[in-house]
Design an enzyme around this catalytic site. Structure first.
Site, PDB file in Angstrom:
ATOM      1  N   LYS A 112       0.684  -1.249   0.101  1.00 41.24           N
ATOM      2  CA  LYS A 112       0.137  -0.016  -0.301  1.00 41.24           C
ATOM      3  C   LYS A 112       0.767   1.273  -0.133  1.00 41.24           C
ATOM      4  CE  LYS A 112      -4.264  -1.864   1.818  1.00 41.24           C
ATOM      5  NZ  LYS A 112      -5.453  -1.816   2.555  1.00 41.24           N
ATOM      6  N   LYS A 195      -5.689 -10.394  -5.591  1.00 40.69           N
ATOM      7  CA  LYS A 195      -6.980 -10.431  -4.825  1.00 40.69           C
ATOM      8  C   LYS A 195      -8.056  -9.302  -5.276  1.00 40.69           C
ATOM      9  CE  LYS A 195      -6.860  -7.713  -0.553  1.00 40.69           C
ATOM     10  NZ  LYS A 195      -8.104  -7.463  -0.329  1.00 40.69           N
ATOM     11  N   LYS A 198     -10.823  -3.527  -2.188  1.00 41.28           N
ATOM     12  CA  LYS A 198     -11.678  -2.377  -2.554  1.00 41.28           C
ATOM     13  C   LYS A 198     -10.878  -1.156  -2.935  1.00 41.28           C
ATOM     14  CE  LYS A 198     -13.808  -2.636   2.012  1.00 41.28           C
ATOM     15  NZ  LYS A 198     -12.839  -2.671   2.931  1.00 41.28           N
TER      16      LYS A 198
HETATM   17  P1  ATP Z   1      -8.728  -2.231   1.190  1.00 40.26           P
HETATM   18  O1  ATP Z   1      -8.369  -2.483  -0.460  1.00 40.26           O
HETATM   19  O2  ATP Z   1      -9.138  -1.004   1.759  1.00 40.26           O
HETATM   20  O3  ATP Z   1      -7.793  -3.030   2.143  1.00 40.26           O
HETATM   21  P2  ATP Z   1      -9.952  -4.905   1.277  1.00 40.26           P
HETATM   22  O4  ATP Z   1     -10.905  -5.384  -0.079  1.00 40.26           O
HETATM   23  O5  ATP Z   1      -8.886  -5.411   1.582  1.00 40.26           O
HETATM   24  O6  ATP Z   1      -9.895  -3.372   1.406  1.00 40.26           O
HETATM   25  P3  ATP Z   1     -10.780  -5.219   4.125  1.00 40.26           P
HETATM   26  O7  ATP Z   1     -11.693  -4.139   4.786  1.00 40.26           O
HETATM   27  O8  ATP Z   1      -9.487  -4.679   4.262  1.00 40.26           O
HETATM   28  O9  ATP Z   1     -10.985  -5.146   2.398  1.00 40.26           O
HETATM   29  O10 ATP Z   1     -10.758  -6.487   4.483  1.00 40.26           O
HETATM   30  C1  ATP Z   1     -11.991  -6.887   4.951  1.00 40.26           C
HETATM   31  C2  ATP Z   1     -12.170  -8.437   5.023  1.00 40.26           C
HETATM   32  O11 ATP Z   1     -12.313  -8.990   3.657  1.00 40.26           O
HETATM   33  C3  ATP Z   1     -10.644  -9.021   5.509  1.00 40.26           C
HETATM   34  O12 ATP Z   1     -11.147 -10.163   6.363  1.00 40.26           O
HETATM   35  C4  ATP Z   1      -9.949  -9.605   4.272  1.00 40.26           C
HETATM   36  O13 ATP Z   1      -9.169 -10.760   4.631  1.00 40.26           O
HETATM   37  C5  ATP Z   1     -11.419  -9.993   3.451  1.00 40.26           C
HETATM   38  N1  ATP Z   1     -10.772  -9.895   2.141  1.00 40.26           N
HETATM   39  C6  ATP Z   1     -10.517  -8.709   1.351  1.00 40.26           C
HETATM   40  N2  ATP Z   1     -10.275  -9.014   0.180  1.00 40.26           N
HETATM   41  C7  ATP Z   1     -10.469 -10.455   0.001  1.00 40.26           C
HETATM   42  C8  ATP Z   1     -10.430 -11.274  -1.166  1.00 40.26           C
HETATM   43  N3  ATP Z   1     -10.357 -10.965  -2.193  1.00 40.26           N
HETATM   44  N4  ATP Z   1     -10.912 -12.482  -1.016  1.00 40.26           N
HETATM   45  C9  ATP Z   1     -11.037 -12.870   0.416  1.00 40.26           C
HETATM   46  N5  ATP Z   1     -11.038 -12.262   1.500  1.00 40.26           N
HETATM   47  C10 ATP Z   1     -10.887 -10.893   1.320  1.00 40.26           C
HETATM   48 MG    MG Z   2      -7.478  -5.014   3.014  1.00 40.86          MG
END
Ligand code: ATP
Ligand code: MG
Length: 332
Positions: A112, A195, A198
């Protein structure tokens, strides 16, 4: 009863399929036989400096989506991280127990901060996994349902628990990551080795839970697939089609093998069309439920306030105990 704990950042207008299948669906299931604590990680979201008005709406949207996904406020404490000051109070103690190099090895920070540009990444982003350790250890959870990308942070939490116990006496349980094989990493539709995220995925790489169903279906149909035309599960050489197969299996709650057998002899297009229908149904009903919760923001606030009160009952005594153990004296 054992305890379950997890959090999610309000870093977008909508959660996505990865958040749901990787984490939130497990949160909901664990409510049945765990005392559950689930929070909106609003302080973590500050690490990337969102516009205040944007953050405010995203917090409410997050609460509505968690309820729509099935988090039940009668059974689980659903709250905002910032409403429970014990999180930051404990985080300071852990900041002082974490080595600079140790924090620097966190791969999410490296990714990040590289994206933000070396000098732009905040100190908050650097210490975020330490606040996360506090988020977790405050509640003494047995299970922490998260996606694969959180494994390293969980390991840091375990190390900090052990280190604190070693220095100051038995206090924290070493929490177990609850990561389900198969749903731990839902992949980006355009970049199937990464992955779904967001903050990092391009709009076509990610299906938002609040997407319009037609748009969601279109994204699935235009997902990147691999050369060749055989429907076969092989993440190494066929990451695109493998990602779609595993998403299909996840939604249908069946095995990848069963899905491969179902589509045997068919073309990529058949799988995409069938998966697009499943996804459109899912986001359609999810969107409706979310909007009905968003219609009553006062009720959302009441739910979050009740959740925070319940969380503080647990977190308050933990911080008091920790402050005492490290040698702080009680104030008047
Ligand atoms: P950001 O990009 O802002 O970090 P994010 O999509 O990674 O957002 P988080 O809020 O950081 O989402 O994570 C929330 C939950 O979703 C965590 O338990 C994380 O491990 C899970 N998660 C995020 N992306 C994935 C994915 N692609 N597959 C499975 N689990 C996910
Ligand atoms: Mg995340």
């Amino acid at each position: 009863r054992p305890r379950s704990l997890s959090g999610i950042q309000p870093t977008a207008e909508s959660f996505h399929l990865g958040n749901y299948f990787g984490a939130i669906r497990q949160w909901v299931r664990l409510q049945d036989d765990h005392d559950a604590f689930y929070f909106i990680a609003d302080l973590h979201a500050l690490t990337v400096q969102p516009e205040p008005a944007t953050l405010r709406t995203r917090i409410h949207r997050s609460a509505a989506q968690l309820l729509a996904a099935g988090v039940d406020p009668e059974r689980s404490a659903l709250f905002c991280q910032s409403h429970v000051p014990e999180h930051t109070q404990l985080a300071w103690v852990f900041n002082c127990l974490t080595g600079f190099g140790e924090a620097g090895r966190m791969t999410q920070f490296k990714d990040k901060s590289a994206k933000a540009g070396a000098d732009k990444a905040s100190v908050g982003l650097f210490t975020y996994p330490i606040l996360q350790a506090a988020d977790i250890l405050l509640y003494d959870p047995h299970h922490v349902p998260v996606g694969e990308d959180q494994r390293q942070h969980l390991e840091l939490s375990r190390n900090l628990a052990q280190r604190f116990n070693h220095h100051y006496g038995e206090t924290f349980r070493q929490p177990e990551a609850y990561i389900l094989e198969g749903t731990a990493k839902i992949v980006d539709l355009q970049e199937p080795t990464a992955k779904m995220s967001k903050s990092a995925s391009a709009p076509n790489g990610i299906v938002d839970l609040l997407d319009d169903p037609k748009r969601a279906a279109k994204k699935i149909r235009s997902a990147v697939t691999d050369s060749g035309d055989e429907i076969r599960y092989d993440p190494e050489t066929k990451p695109g089609i493998s990602g779609l197969l595993s998403l299909y299996a996840t939604i249908e709650q069946t095995s990848v093998d069963a899905v491969v057998a179902q589509f045997e002899g068919q073309q990529y297009g058949h799988l995409k069309v069938a998966l697009a229908d499943l996804v459109a149904d899912l986001v359609g009903s999810f969107g409706e439920r979310t909007r009905s919760y968003l219609d009553d923001p006062a009720e959302l606030d009441r739910i979050l306030a009740r959740g925070a009160a319940r969380a503080r009952e647990v977190a308050g005594p933990v911080v008091a105990d920790v402050y005492d153990k490290v040698g702080l004296v009680r104030g008047a």
